[in-house]
Every structure is written in C-alpha cells, then in structure tokens.
Design a protein around this motif. Structure first.
Motif, PDB file in Angstrom:
ATOM      1  N   TRP A  33      48.395  46.640  35.627  1.00  0.00           N
ATOM      2  CA  TRP A  33      48.765  46.526  37.034  1.00  0.00           C
ATOM      3  C   TRP A  33      48.774  47.884  37.716  1.00  0.00           C
ATOM      4  CZ3 TRP A  33      49.075  42.160  39.719  1.00  0.00           C
ATOM      5  CH2 TRP A  33      49.170  40.964  39.006  1.00  0.00           C
ATOM      6  N   ASP A  37      48.205  46.732  43.959  1.00  0.00           N
ATOM      7  CA  ASP A  37      48.104  45.273  43.826  1.00  0.00           C
ATOM      8  C   ASP A  37      49.215  44.546  44.580  1.00  0.00           C
ATOM      9  OD1 ASP A  37      45.841  45.253  42.086  1.00  0.00           O
ATOM     10  OD2 ASP A  37      47.148  45.705  40.377  1.00  0.00           O
ATOM     11  N   ALA A  84      46.913  42.212  35.101  1.00  0.00           N
ATOM     12  CA  ALA A  84      46.306  41.615  36.282  1.00  0.00           C
ATOM     13  C   ALA A  84      44.981  40.999  35.848  1.00  0.00           C
ATOM     14  CB  ALA A  84      46.059  42.686  37.342  1.00  0.00           C
ATOM     15  N   LEU A  93      42.000  40.605  42.902  1.00  0.00           N
ATOM     16  CA  LEU A  93      43.044  40.009  42.085  1.00  0.00           C
ATOM     17  C   LEU A  93      42.953  38.486  42.140  1.00  0.00           C
ATOM     18  CD1 LEU A  93      45.621  40.546  40.356  1.00  0.00           C
ATOM     19  CD2 LEU A  93      46.903  40.127  42.463  1.00  0.00           C
ATOM     20  N   ARG A  96      47.438  36.566  36.930  1.00  0.00           N
ATOM     21  CA  ARG A  96      48.167  37.375  35.959  1.00  0.00           C
ATOM     22  C   ARG A  96      48.239  36.623  34.636  1.00  0.00           C
ATOM     23  NH1 ARG A  96      53.410  35.125  34.302  1.00  0.00           N
ATOM     24  NH2 ARG A  96      54.801  36.789  33.744  1.00  0.00           N
TER      25      ARG A  96
END
Length: 194
Positions: A33, A37, A84, A93, A96
C-alpha cells in the motif's frame, strides 16, 4: 517445558525481507500500500456492498491514510500483511487482499479481500486470492489458509470455490455485521491441495 514440535515458520519469515509485489500472471499485481491510495480506498468504502460485508466505514481520506499506515506496518509485525490489488498496466486500484490472524508457529493464516465496485464481475477477487494463496503456501511455507464469509454472501462463496478453498463447515453466529449476527462459512486450503 520444551515443545515437541518446531515452528512451521520462524519469527522473521516475513519481516526479514521487503514486502513483495506478487503478480497474478494475468494483468494484476498485489503490491504494498501507498499513501496516495487513500482517495481510491475512501471511494471504495462508500459502496453499499462494502458496508454490507465489512465491519469498517471510512469517514474521510485522512482516516484512510491512518489505515494505510497500519497496513504498511502490518508486514513488519507479521500479523496482518496487506496488499493493494492493482492493474499492472495502469496501477488503478481494484481491491485488497490480506493474510489475517497469522500464526507463524502453526503456519496458519486467514485470507481476506474486498474489491471496488468497478472491479466486480471481472474475476479480480479470485485472481488475487489465487496468487496470494500460491505465494503463501508454495513460496513461504504456510500449511493452512482459511477463508471465512457470511453464509449470505454468495459472491464470496463463489470466490472460495473458484480458488480451491474447500468448504469445511459453518461457524454459527460467528461475526456481527451492521445488520446483526451472521453465521460464517469456513473454507480452507492446505499445502498440497491442487
């Protein structure tokens, strides 16, 4: 009193090396990450489906930046490493994946994931979960990965089935969601499963 068995994975198995980028081999990458983000995570957590199946709400981008700081530290702590899920070509993105409840001594962890609304229906969760499971079981040496979801969450049940996590049973009233207590399906994949 001495133990009769050795740890499956010794302390430092994860934290002694930088957190890796794990490619799925088909256009996605699981990557550490980054603070930048935060806007995309905040936007993802405005989705009603995230509210339905997850326990957290994101009130602001500042709050999410705090989460990301926690997620970045999680690798060093070897308890809940998080990645991510992004498109390899654009770094957009899409979701997760994480290993939660890591017990290195036993070589056990729980897989968790979410996807953005735009990523759903594109196989993102199964592809990311498969890549994480292969890495954890085959490269690192975990012996067992568990995956739990509400019995009402049919989409997560399909992800578990597609990724080789066998249904082992139902944990009754195991987790409280915003709408009350949910029974949870327990799926698992062990080292050596196809």
């Amino acid at each position: 009193m001495p133990y009769l068995t050795s740890p499956v994975l010794p302390p430092g198995t994860l934290s002694c090396v930088p957190q890796p980028v794990i490619p799925t081999g088909d256009g996605l990458a699981l990557r550490p990450w980054r603070t930048e983000d935060a806007p995309a995570v905040h936007a993802a957590f405005q989705d009603p489906a995230i509210h339905q199946w997850h326990l957290r709400a994101a009130g602001s981008e500042d709050e999410v930046r705090g989460w990301i700081t926690e997620w970045q530290r999680a690798w060093e702590q070897e308890r809940t490493p998080q990645w991510a899920v992004a498109e390899e070509a654009t770094d957009r993105l899409l979701g997760r994946v994480a290993l939660r409840e890591v017990v290195l001594d036993d070589g056990v962890a729980e897989v968790a994931y979410w996807t953005t609304a735009a990523a759903r229906g594109r196989g993102v969760a199964p592809r990311a979960t498969t890549a994480l499971a292969r890495w954890a079981l085959d490269e690192i040496g975990f012996q067992r990965l568990e995956l739990m979801h509400s019995v009402a969450n049919e989409a997560s049940c399909r992800v578990a089935e597609k990724t080789g996590f066998a249904l082992e049973g139902v944990k009754r009233r195991a987790l409280r969601h915003a709408d009350g207590w949910h029974d949870m399906h327990l799926h698992a994949r062990v080292h050596g499963d196809d």
